[in-house]
Design an enzyme around this catalytic site. Sequence first.
Site, PDB file in Angstrom:
ATOM      1  N   GLU A 136     -16.787   5.331   1.616  1.00 21.42           N
ATOM      2  CA  GLU A 136     -15.400   5.476   1.165  1.00 21.42           C
ATOM      3  C   GLU A 136     -15.388   6.042  -0.248  1.00 21.42           C
ATOM      4  OE1 GLU A 136     -13.180   1.797   1.636  1.00 21.42           O
ATOM      5  OE2 GLU A 136     -14.297   1.261   3.436  1.00 21.42           O
TER       6      GLU A 136
ATOM      7  N   HIS B  61      -7.599   5.162   0.495  1.00 25.47           N
ATOM      8  CA  HIS B  61      -6.940   4.615  -0.696  1.00 25.47           C
ATOM      9  C   HIS B  61      -6.871   5.618  -1.832  1.00 25.47           C
ATOM     10  CE1 HIS B  61      -6.352   0.574   0.838  1.00 25.47           C
ATOM     11  NE2 HIS B  61      -7.465   0.792   1.511  1.00 25.47           N
TER      12      HIS B  61
ATOM     13  N   ASN C 124       0.826  -1.212   0.000  1.00 26.20           N
ATOM     14  CA  ASN C 124       0.000   0.000   0.000  1.00 26.20           C
ATOM     15  C   ASN C 124       0.858   1.258   0.000  1.00 26.20           C
ATOM     16  OD1 ASN C 124      -2.502  -1.220  -0.104  1.00 26.20           O
ATOM     17  ND2 ASN C 124      -2.700  -1.353   2.120  1.00 26.20           N
TER      18      ASN C 124
ATOM     19  N   HIS D  41     -15.144  -0.204   5.508  1.00 26.10           N
ATOM     20  CA  HIS D  41     -13.989  -0.836   6.165  1.00 26.10           C
ATOM     21  C   HIS D  41     -14.298  -1.188   7.626  1.00 26.10           C
ATOM     22  CE1 HIS D  41      -9.797  -0.749   7.900  1.00 26.10           C
ATOM     23  NE2 HIS D  41      -9.580  -1.435   6.805  1.00 26.10           N
TER      24      HIS D  41
ATOM     25  N   ASP E 235     -14.162   8.202   3.761  1.00 31.54           N
ATOM     26  CA  ASP E 235     -12.846   7.597   3.991  1.00 31.54           C
ATOM     27  C   ASP E 235     -12.110   7.638   2.655  1.00 31.54           C
ATOM     28  OD1 ASP E 235     -10.916   5.464   3.749  1.00 31.54           O
ATOM     29  OD2 ASP E 235     -11.669   4.568   5.593  1.00 31.54           O
TER      30      ASP E 235
ATOM     31  N   SER F  73     -11.064  -0.629  -1.333  1.00 36.35           N
ATOM     32  CA  SER F  73      -9.720  -1.159  -1.533  1.00 36.35           C
ATOM     33  C   SER F  73      -9.672  -2.561  -2.099  1.00 36.35           C
ATOM     34  CB  SER F  73      -8.957  -1.127  -0.219  1.00 36.35           C
ATOM     35  OG  SER F  73      -9.510  -2.061   0.672  1.00 36.35           O
TER      36      SER F  73
ATOM     37  N   LYS G  66      -0.423   4.821   3.769  1.00 35.60           N
ATOM     38  CA  LYS G  66      -0.491   4.178   2.450  1.00 35.60           C
ATOM     39  C   LYS G  66       0.281   5.042   1.441  1.00 35.60           C
ATOM     40  CE  LYS G  66      -4.129   1.264   4.077  1.00 35.60           C
ATOM     41  NZ  LYS G  66      -5.524   1.017   4.348  1.00 35.60           N
TER      42      LYS G  66
HETATM   43  C1  LIG Z   1      -6.140   0.618   5.732  1.00 31.88           C
HETATM   44  C2  LIG Z   1      -7.488   1.248   5.880  1.00 31.88           C
HETATM   45  C3  LIG Z   1      -7.796   2.036   6.993  1.00 31.88           C
HETATM   46  C4  LIG Z   1      -6.881   2.122   8.167  1.00 31.88           C
HETATM   47  O1  LIG Z   1      -5.780   2.919   7.921  1.00 31.88           O
HETATM   48  P1  LIG Z   1      -4.426   2.623   8.736  1.00 31.88           P
HETATM   49  O2  LIG Z   1      -3.709   3.893   8.713  1.00 31.88           O
HETATM   50  O3  LIG Z   1      -3.747   1.507   8.004  1.00 31.88           O
HETATM   51  O4  LIG Z   1      -4.838   2.206  10.114  1.00 31.88           O
HETATM   52  C5  LIG Z   1      -8.985   2.724   7.011  1.00 31.88           C
HETATM   53  N1  LIG Z   1      -9.871   2.638   5.994  1.00 31.88           N
HETATM   54  C6  LIG Z   1      -9.624   1.857   4.925  1.00 31.88           C
HETATM   55  C7  LIG Z   1     -10.632   1.794   3.843  1.00 31.88           C
HETATM   56  C8  LIG Z   1      -8.438   1.126   4.844  1.00 31.88           C
HETATM   57  O5  LIG Z   1      -8.221   0.324   3.801  1.00 31.88           O
END
Ligand SMILES: *Cc1c(COP(=O)(O)O)cnc(C)c1O
Length: 406
Positions: A184, A216, A53, A141, A213, A188, A247
């Site tokens: 989101e 990604h 990522n 998520h 969110d 992902s 990421k």
């Molecule tokens: C990875 C992820 C998170 C969490 O982020 P981290 O910084 O890795 O804890 C939150 N939302 C989604 C959609 C993710 O894929």
Amino acid sequence: MDYEAYFKGELDTVRDEGRYRIFTEIERRCGKFPNATRYVEDRTEQVTVWCSNDYLGMGQHPEVLQAMHEVLDDCGAGAGGTRNISGTNHHHVVLERELADLHGKEAALLFTSGYVSNWAALGTLAAKMPGCVVFSDALNHASMIEGIRHSRATCRVWRHNDPAHLDELLAEYGPDVPKLVAFESVYSMDGDIAPIAEILDVCEKHGAMSYIDEVHAVGLYGPRGGGVAEREGLMDRITVIEGTLGKAIGVMGGYIAASAALCDFIRTFSSGFIFTTALPPAIAAGATASIRHLKASELERARQRERVATVRRRLDAMGIPHLPNPSHIIPVMVGDAKKAKRISDWLLDNHGIYVQPINYPTVPRGTERLRITPSPVHTDGDVDRLIEALSDIWSQCELARRSAAA
Ligand SMILES: *Cc1c(COP(=O)(O)O)cnc(C)c1O
């Protein structure tokens, strides 16, 4: 009760289903990414990572490393406290300003991870607003789901990426009920992208707050890497934008960006923000350097898009099935947990190609897959080796191909 027998029994069930997780032990080689050293029993091997990522390779970017080295030497290792008790370092404040600017918001608030930011922000908003109802996309998520559950607010789940269904559910509640819509931008696992404008239309029609969110998408989309909402000119219509620094930004941490009052509200009432040690200052400085770089540079994003298109084209030419989507994520569908694991093991052991299999509960049963994430640092040679190895295993396992013309 025989506790040990219980633990082992539960693990055996997971193993029998072929979805027991075995972590691949690697050492990412700075400056050589996507190459890494893999540790296998008493030896090491060189592998190419195809499932990271660290989408843009910012985890080894010289500007990021320099910022981290400097602040490590200036400020030492840890923050030394929670944000409230001596842990607010100047570098946290600078990063929060940078994030607010990235998303065109009045303020931003840092958390120790994206997971914690979702859990804490959604949990606090939904719990603290009397009678709040949360409307959650069906494929949200785990961190969002856990936050909503923790709030004990009523939660209505709307069909994935379906604004009409969201509209129906919102219409069941009067104008005085506080409403929070959580979704989101880039999902992902399938790599599909939400119809953000249409979702916001529905939110505005019903006077609901919107929470997106962009984990990604941050760094990857939009002229300054502000995410899909930036690309589509929608940031000012969204109540809360959440993201990660772990990421595409290449470091670690999570955040929300929103109005000054909303951020102050979370800062004040969120247990997950206040009762935990702040991020190390060097981490904050590295993230700031990465964001600043990606605000100004289109190079990494353009190269990534080109690499993604190249891998897709090569897979198509070989008839290897992958989910079409408008993002940078290439899900190669296998549809069986044991098979996905076998293919992944074989790629790693025989070709030094590392693609982690994705199994239930991360994706529904029967949709097990290899999730490939090409980055600007994958070379033509890396792509050739990936495609040849996949084609080889597809023949050996007699897996279905699509006709090249399709
Ligand atoms: C990875 C992820 C998170 C969490 O982020 P981290 O910084 O890795 O804890 C939150 N939302 C989604 C959609 C993710 O894929």
